[in-house]
Design a protein around this motif. Sequence first.
Motif, PDB file in Angstrom:
ATOM      1  N   TYR A 125     -73.101  37.279  26.137  1.00  0.00           N
ATOM      2  CA  TYR A 125     -74.483  36.809  26.301  1.00  0.00           C
ATOM      3  C   TYR A 125     -74.713  35.498  25.541  1.00  0.00           C
ATOM      4  O   TYR A 125     -75.268  34.541  26.081  1.00  0.00           O
ATOM      5  N   VAL A 126     -74.252  35.461  24.299  1.00  0.00           N
ATOM      6  CA  VAL A 126     -74.431  34.249  23.493  1.00  0.00           C
ATOM      7  C   VAL A 126     -73.622  33.098  24.075  1.00  0.00           C
ATOM      8  O   VAL A 126     -74.093  31.950  24.143  1.00  0.00           O
ATOM      9  N   ALA A 127     -72.388  33.378  24.522  1.00  0.00           N
ATOM     10  CA  ALA A 127     -71.513  32.329  25.042  1.00  0.00           C
ATOM     11  C   ALA A 127     -72.079  31.675  26.293  1.00  0.00           C
ATOM     12  O   ALA A 127     -71.929  30.461  26.491  1.00  0.00           O
ATOM     13  N   ILE A 128     -72.751  32.453  27.137  1.00  0.00           N
ATOM     14  CA  ILE A 128     -73.236  31.916  28.410  1.00  0.00           C
ATOM     15  C   ILE A 128     -74.695  31.472  28.333  1.00  0.00           C
ATOM     16  O   ILE A 128     -75.068  30.434  28.885  1.00  0.00           O
ATOM     17  N   HIS A 133     -75.296  27.033  20.642  1.00  0.00           N
ATOM     18  CA  HIS A 133     -75.414  27.699  19.344  1.00  0.00           C
ATOM     19  C   HIS A 133     -74.336  28.772  19.146  1.00  0.00           C
ATOM     20  O   HIS A 133     -74.411  29.541  18.197  1.00  0.00           O
ATOM     21  N   TYR A 134     -73.366  28.808  20.052  1.00  0.00           N
ATOM     22  CA  TYR A 134     -72.377  29.883  20.033  1.00  0.00           C
ATOM     23  C   TYR A 134     -71.597  29.933  18.720  1.00  0.00           C
ATOM     24  O   TYR A 134     -71.466  30.996  18.100  1.00  0.00           O
ATOM     25  N   GLU A 135     -71.063  28.810  18.296  1.00  0.00           N
ATOM     26  CA  GLU A 135     -70.237  28.787  17.081  1.00  0.00           C
ATOM     27  C   GLU A 135     -71.050  29.144  15.843  1.00  0.00           C
ATOM     28  O   GLU A 135     -70.538  29.790  14.919  1.00  0.00           O
ATOM     29  N   ALA A 136     -72.307  28.764  15.823  1.00  0.00           N
ATOM     30  CA  ALA A 136     -73.152  29.089  14.671  1.00  0.00           C
ATOM     31  C   ALA A 136     -73.506  30.570  14.644  1.00  0.00           C
ATOM     32  O   ALA A 136     -73.505  31.204  13.583  1.00  0.00           O
ATOM     33  N   TYR A 220     -76.526  41.733  30.418  1.00  0.00           N
ATOM     34  CA  TYR A 220     -75.884  41.263  31.645  1.00  0.00           C
ATOM     35  C   TYR A 220     -76.896  40.771  32.675  1.00  0.00           C
ATOM     36  O   TYR A 220     -76.567  39.892  33.485  1.00  0.00           O
ATOM     37  N   VAL A 221     -78.098  41.310  32.648  1.00  0.00           N
ATOM     38  CA  VAL A 221     -79.138  40.767  33.516  1.00  0.00           C
ATOM     39  C   VAL A 221     -79.422  39.319  33.126  1.00  0.00           C
ATOM     40  O   VAL A 221     -79.525  38.421  33.982  1.00  0.00           O
ATOM     41  N   ARG A 222     -79.530  39.078  31.815  1.00  0.00           N
ATOM     42  CA  ARG A 222     -79.754  37.719  31.327  1.00  0.00           C
ATOM     43  C   ARG A 222     -78.563  36.816  31.653  1.00  0.00           C
ATOM     44  O   ARG A 222     -78.735  35.636  32.004  1.00  0.00           O
ATOM     45  N   ILE A 223     -77.357  37.376  31.520  1.00  0.00           N
ATOM     46  CA  ILE A 223     -76.150  36.595  31.804  1.00  0.00           C
ATOM     47  C   ILE A 223     -76.113  36.176  33.271  1.00  0.00           C
ATOM     48  O   ILE A 223     -75.903  35.000  33.606  1.00  0.00           O
TER      49      ILE A 223
END
Length: 321
Positions: A125-128, A133-136, A220-223
């Motif tokens: 979710y964070v990656a997509i 901001h993924y790395e943070a 997954y809905v958000r993704i």
Amino acid sequence: MAETVANRTTITEFLLLGLPEDWGLQVLCATLFLLIYLAALMGNLLIITLTTLDQHLQSPMYFFLKNLSLIDICYVSVTLPKSIMNSLTNSRSISFLGCASQIFLVIALAGTEYALLLVMSYDRYVAICHPLHYEAIMSSRTCVQMVTVSWLSGCMYGSLHVAGTFSGHFCGSNVIHQFFCDIPSLLTHACSGEQILEQVFIIASCYFASMCFILMFVSYVRIFTTVLRIPSALGRLKAFSTCMPHLTVVTLFLSSGFIAYLGSTSTSPSSLNVFISVLYSLLPPSLNPVIYSLRNRDVKAALDKICSGKLTPKVSMSACR
């Protein structure tokens, strides 16, 4: 083996009767179990090796995958070796302590895997949805904390169920119609009115598992909503490809577990129930490495390196970055 006092039974060992009684069929089952066990071990050990040595597989996703492979190795090692030894030695017994330990480890590892799958859905979710901001967000410290919480929650989950299952007494037979000790089979031997604590734990567990599933579903809905907004067809395909292995593993884990639980709660033990339990115990640990490596170019590239001898340990290895 068992001493009966006023309809209660003090059990010192259980008899596992899940496998065929015919000696030839027992050897056949033991051989099949051994082959699947070795395949699961090799596949998951290969994933652990690749994600440890290859510098291109040091992202949080592969750090979580490494832990998932470790869980799968432990999971199949809890039930299969004992079942194989029983088949080869024509023995069906398991000690009371061994049965309690087996239940704890099976439940704890299953709970840990479920928690880790929830963490992995959050990672996707964070990656997509928040790539900038993924790395943070998914820092090395956060990754370790998430995995630690997953293991601790699984151990706590297993401890509660062991306490609930063995808090009462057992009445009647000590025969378990399974190839390993599981809670539904043991509860059928519990004295009337003495399994209330475990039933409370089961209801609470179902509620908690449902909440986690809802969180995973919402992720997954958000993704999928975010992916469908990507203008490039190639970009959408690439984003979907990073999610499909995890989604497949989640579906396999939940569907096989649900079917196995429904079968094990049947009042009339059958070979079909045992077969379903075998599938639940063997399929996820055996197929997870295949699912994650089948269409993963990074994993296949790392595998090519290790086969050609080009993959060597890094000077500095971090858990995830």
